[in-house]
Write an enzyme that holds these catalytic residues in place. Sequence first.
Site, PDB file in Angstrom:
ATOM      1  N   ALA A 292       0.860  -1.089  -0.209  1.00 32.85           N
ATOM      2  CA  ALA A 292       0.039   0.050   0.018  1.00 32.85           C
ATOM      3  C   ALA A 292       0.838   1.375   0.038  1.00 32.85           C
ATOM      4  O   ALA A 292       0.362   2.316  -0.464  1.00 32.85           O
ATOM      5  CB  ALA A 292      -1.054  -0.215   1.333  1.00 32.85           C
ATOM      6  N   LYS A 293       2.177   1.270   0.242  1.00 32.45           N
ATOM      7  CA  LYS A 293       3.119   2.270   0.349  1.00 32.45           C
ATOM      8  C   LYS A 293       2.347   3.469   1.213  1.00 32.45           C
ATOM      9  O   LYS A 293       2.480   4.631   0.689  1.00 32.45           O
ATOM     10  CB  LYS A 293       3.414   2.595  -1.011  1.00 32.45           C
ATOM     11  CG  LYS A 293       4.241   1.448  -1.422  1.00 32.45           C
ATOM     12  CD  LYS A 293       4.833   1.758  -3.036  1.00 32.45           C
ATOM     13  CE  LYS A 293       5.446   0.675  -3.549  1.00 32.45           C
ATOM     14  NZ  LYS A 293       4.752  -0.516  -3.750  1.00 32.45           N
ATOM     15  N   ARG A 294       1.948   3.333   2.230  1.00 30.81           N
ATOM     16  CA  ARG A 294       1.333   4.131   3.188  1.00 30.81           C
ATOM     17  C   ARG A 294       2.282   5.270   3.920  1.00 30.81           C
ATOM     18  O   ARG A 294       3.647   4.754   4.030  1.00 30.81           O
ATOM     19  CB  ARG A 294       0.206   3.746   4.034  1.00 30.81           C
ATOM     20  CG  ARG A 294      -0.892   2.955   3.485  1.00 30.81           C
ATOM     21  CD  ARG A 294      -1.637   3.977   2.483  1.00 30.81           C
ATOM     22  NE  ARG A 294      -2.928   3.648   2.264  1.00 30.81           N
ATOM     23  CZ  ARG A 294      -3.338   3.118   0.909  1.00 30.81           C
ATOM     24  NH1 ARG A 294      -2.539   3.028   0.099  1.00 30.81           N
ATOM     25  NH2 ARG A 294      -4.635   2.592   0.975  1.00 30.81           N
TER      26      ARG A 294
END
Length: 271
Positions: free
Chosen positions: A92-94
């Site tokens: 998700a590369k939050r």
Amino acid sequence: MTRAELFSQIKKKSSFLCVGLDADIAKIPAHLKTEKDPIYSFCKAVIEETADYAVAYKPNIAFFEALGPQGWETLQKVLEIIPQEIFTIADAKRGDIGNTSKLYAKAFFEKMDFDSVTVAPYMGADSVTPFLEFADKWVILLALTSNIGSMDFQLIKDENGKPLYQTVLEKSQDWGTPENLMYVVGATRGELIAEVRQAVPDHFFLVPGVGAQGGSLDEVAKYGMNSSCGLLVNSSRGIIYASGERDFAKAARNEAEKLQKEMKVLLDRHL
């Protein structure tokens, strides 16, 4: 999932393969598109055929988000059919301010029950540490990625000649431990993997870029493997799109098996 449980699966399967579920509605076989939930049908077939060889699955959240509310429902269904002993990664590369990161963490760890989530470090400690507050859950921090644009920032050197990715590695070790913190290290940066391993000798790496992106599995193992393997090597397109026909799942199995056999040789050699 604990580090010991993950390493146990690696030894049991003689594999450190992560299958990336980049389930693109435009690329899945045409015959699936008439089904009620074509992305679910596609992922289910891939999982059923590759679970013997994979120790991790990595759904790329963007491909599900792009489908709107139905996509989130599909993601949850996909997550539920992944065998419990297999490590799950929300790609998700939050990364946002603390209170927002805490809610992202609750979404992926409590509501959806992923084992891990990829996180961007650019906003610093308060954007990362909320993800590290959950027992037996993992942050996979972007360190040295395999995309062309990674050179825009990650390799910029400070006044002492230290590249930014090295600062990320050093600083982030104050936030987590090898029991809950991994790093994304791209396979196409083979010459730098040894430097990353030297900086973080005990952590696991999630390694994209093998296969379709041209990374070398031998180089990754040579420079990145440690005493507990320390590697999850991801293949997405090379496995899930090995065929665009009705035999897509069998073709995915064949590609996963090929990688697993290579990984067994490397594990036997290095461990």
